[in-house]
Scaffold this motif. Structure first.
Motif, PDB file in Angstrom:
ATOM      1  N   LEU A  55      57.352  22.066 -22.448  1.00  0.00           N
ATOM      2  CA  LEU A  55      56.344  22.723 -21.618  1.00  0.00           C
ATOM      3  C   LEU A  55      56.924  23.946 -20.899  1.00  0.00           C
ATOM      4  CD1 LEU A  55      53.366  22.408 -20.981  1.00  0.00           C
ATOM      5  CD2 LEU A  55      53.988  21.122 -18.936  1.00  0.00           C
ATOM      6  N   SER A  58      56.272  26.807 -22.677  1.00  0.00           N
ATOM      7  CA  SER A  58      54.829  26.967 -22.859  1.00  0.00           C
ATOM      8  C   SER A  58      54.315  26.323 -24.147  1.00  0.00           C
ATOM      9  CB  SER A  58      54.434  28.449 -22.838  1.00  0.00           C
ATOM     10  OG  SER A  58      53.515  28.671 -21.820  1.00  0.00           O
ATOM     11  N   LEU A  60      53.126  22.548 -25.911  1.00  0.00           N
ATOM     12  CA  LEU A  60      52.816  21.140 -25.663  1.00  0.00           C
ATOM     13  C   LEU A  60      53.427  20.297 -26.768  1.00  0.00           C
ATOM     14  CD1 LEU A  60      49.018  21.303 -24.785  1.00  0.00           C
ATOM     15  CD2 LEU A  60      50.847  20.552 -23.272  1.00  0.00           C
ATOM     16  N   LEU A 306      50.529  25.240 -17.949  1.00  0.00           N
ATOM     17  CA  LEU A 306      49.863  24.301 -18.844  1.00  0.00           C
ATOM     18  C   LEU A 306      48.609  24.911 -19.447  1.00  0.00           C
ATOM     19  CD1 LEU A 306      50.190  21.260 -19.712  1.00  0.00           C
ATOM     20  CD2 LEU A 306      47.936  21.164 -18.693  1.00  0.00           C
ATOM     21  N   ALA A 309      49.617  27.094 -22.187  1.00  0.00           N
ATOM     22  CA  ALA A 309      50.047  26.366 -23.380  1.00  0.00           C
ATOM     23  C   ALA A 309      48.846  25.798 -24.129  1.00  0.00           C
ATOM     24  CB  ALA A 309      51.007  25.247 -22.985  1.00  0.00           C
TER      25      ALA A 309
END
Lengths: 313, 250
Positions: A55, A58, A60, A306, A309
């Motif tokens: 993460l 960037s 997941l 998040l 991402a």
């Protein structure tokens, strides 16, 4: 003052939770229960460290829990087939690492967004785990030296907790005190800026996702040694818990950024909460509801990385 | 002055669009060389090629007399060319010193481990920033807390840190107020004074007239006119860009 709350608010809430449980939950403070909590934190945090590294760049990784299960059944299968346990463990860890590298390849070379590619590898890992086990679990009377990794104690302290603290120290230094750590962060914050500054951003993302796979492999070793069994789906529950620990971690220390120390404290809070709810006699489903709330509220509070991402599709 | 960077017949197509159709420019060492032209003339593409962001379809780049091939921004940097793009390419959520040292962090030995030397980076960052904007002293401030001009200062500091002998500035004053523009032009002059070669891309003819030693005007993907600076005015330059002829305007 606002900055202090932003930085330490969640950790203080965790402390308040600890005090609350110490007062109201019977047995919470017993040595056995505290060590049990820390053991659960060990599995969860090592896995979540990996997710955190991905993460940070960037990306997941939705495959880490299934990769962990797959690594576990690889270890279980090999040990059950009378392969020397260090070889089995190495193969298990390599399985996780390979899965992470595969995710990295899919994301950086084939340009499949990580949200999709890791969903795919998660399913593949799950299928492979069932294929290897034939749907049942490997159980057995395994080598004591192997089981020591998961069950051994020094004095009254489980060795797995000591391993975890050592791993915490290493990944903390790696992420905050080394060039690699800043390069991962720069890649996640502004990939183009990082690339133009001479950082190999593809390599950075590859490393972030590979570390996530590595975390899955290492956790698998401890899980199998602790339970002396290996089953597909055995790490399934760690998926949401690991994500929640990381996201909760993003609300502290370096707000809005995934960070290792935050993830560790996040894991502590989540395990304490689950444990406390059980001790307080809450229904089993309350945990899932709490977890969902933690995930949503954490992201609402600390968003940026998040969202970037997840919406990089 | 010897020629520092020379491009020979650079061509670049984007699909059917011919962005560059044979750009040949000689940039002399220690000079401020302005690249001008209207929108779509090929300035950005030309700079991206010098910065290693894009690769030419044909043509040659020669640095210090040696042909080079920039297959990445890093290759351009290691050849001594630092580019500050118009979007600055800073990481807004990271600190000033982290941005200045991005990709070239300082380290020290701690028990055999190469760890970041944050105090040294903060000290050096103050030094770089002081040359441009002495009012900024907190190197732990995040870049998104800075004004446009201050961000420019961070981006230029990063170029200084690379120890590049050629600095390319892409529209450095585009988003700046009068005072900050003057500060940036002063920096351009001080880069020259310290012996660096500067390539300046600008729409602001006043800025170009104020600092450029030599000017290449691009038009439809070619360098149409090459001029020596000095006695040119902004009006002269606008005339050249619009007319596309080298006739002196009176």
């Amino acid at each position: 003052m606002k900055k202090l709350i932003e930085t330490y608010g969640t950790a203080l809430a965790g402390l308040a939770l600890f005090v609350f449980l110490a007062i109201f939950a019977n047995n919470f403070l017993s040595t056995a229960n505290l060590f049990n909590v820390l053991k659960q934190v060990s599995f969860l945090s090592i896995l979540a460290f990996g997710f955190t590294f991905a993460l940070i760049t960037s990306e997941l990784d939705l495959a880490f829990a299934n990769l962990c299960s797959l690594s576990a059944v690889v270890i279980g299968f090999l040990i059950s087939s009378d392969v020397a346990w260090p070889v089995a463990v190495a193969a298990g860890i390599a399985t996780g690492l390979f899965g992470g590298l595969l995710n990295g390849f899919l994301v950086t070379v084939l340009k499949v967004p990580s949200l999709i590619s890791t969903l795919g590898t998660a399913s593949i890992a799950n299928g492979l785990a069932f294929m290897i086990t034939g749907g049942v679990a490997f159980v057995g009377r395994w080598d004591q030296n192997f089981l020591y990794l998961g069950r051994g104690k020094i004095g009254s302290v489980p060795v797995i907790i000591l391993f975890t603290l050592a791993i915490l120290a290493v990944v903390l230094v790696l992420s905050t005190q080394t060039r690699l750590g800043v390069h991962l962060q720069a890649t996640g914050e502004n990939e183009e800026a990082a690339r133009r500054s001479g950082i190999d951003t593809r390599k950075a993302k590859m490393i972030g996702l590979a570390l996530s796979g590595l975390g899955a492999g290492v956790t698998a070793m401890f899980l199998v040694a602790n339970l002396s069994s290996a089953a597909p789906q055995m790490a399934g529950d760690f998926m949401l818990n690991g994500i929640a620990a990381t996201l909760l971690g993003m609300t502290m220390f370096t707000p809005a950024k995934p960070n290792i120390l935050g993830t560790f404290v996040g894991a502590l809070i989540i395990v304490m909460l689950s444990n406390g709810l059980v001790l307080l006699g809450a229904q089993y489903y309350i945990q899932d509801i709490m977890l969902g709330i933690i995930i949503i509220v954490s992201v609402a509070v600390s968003a940026s990385v998040l969202k970037r991402a997840a919406f990089a599709l | 002055m010897p020629v520092k960077i020379s491009t020979r017949n650079i061509f670049k197509n984007y699909g059917a669009v011919e962005a560059l159709k044979g750009v040949s420019v000689d940039v002399h060492e220690g000079e401020i060389h302005a690249i001008c032209g209207d929108n779509g003339a090929g300035k950005s593409t030309f700079i991206k090629i010098l910065a290693g962001v894009e690769q030419p379809d044909r043509g040659e780049i020669v640095v210090d007399g040696k042909p080079v091939h920039f297959d990445s921004p890093h290759a351009s940097l290691t050849a001594g060319i630092a580019t500050i793009h118009q979007d600055l390419a800073v990481a807004p959520e990271m600190t000033i010193y982290q941005n200045i040292f991005m990709g070239a962090e300082l380290t020290r030995n701690v028990l055999g481990l190469r760890l970041l030397d944050k105090p040294a980076m903060r000290r050096a960052a103050v030094g770089y920033m002081a040359q441009l904007n002495p009012s900024i002293t907190d190197m732990n401030a995040k870049v998104n807390e800075l004004s446009g001009g201050q961000r420019q200062a961070v981006a230029i500091s990063r170029a200084l840190r690379w120890n590049a002998d050629t600095v390319i500035l892409d529209e450095p004053t585009a988003a700046l107020g009068v005072r900050e523009t003057e500060q940036v032009l002063d920096l351009v002059r001080s880069l020259k004074a310290s012996g660096k070669t500067v390539i300046l891309i600008s729409h602001a003819m006043q800025d170009v007239a104020a600092v450029a030693d030599r000017i290449s005007i691009l038009r439809t993907g070619k360098n149409q006119i090459d001029l020596e600076g000095g006695d040119l005015t902004a009006d002269n330059l606008s005339h050249y860009i619009l007319s596309g002829t080298g006739d002196r305007f009176h």
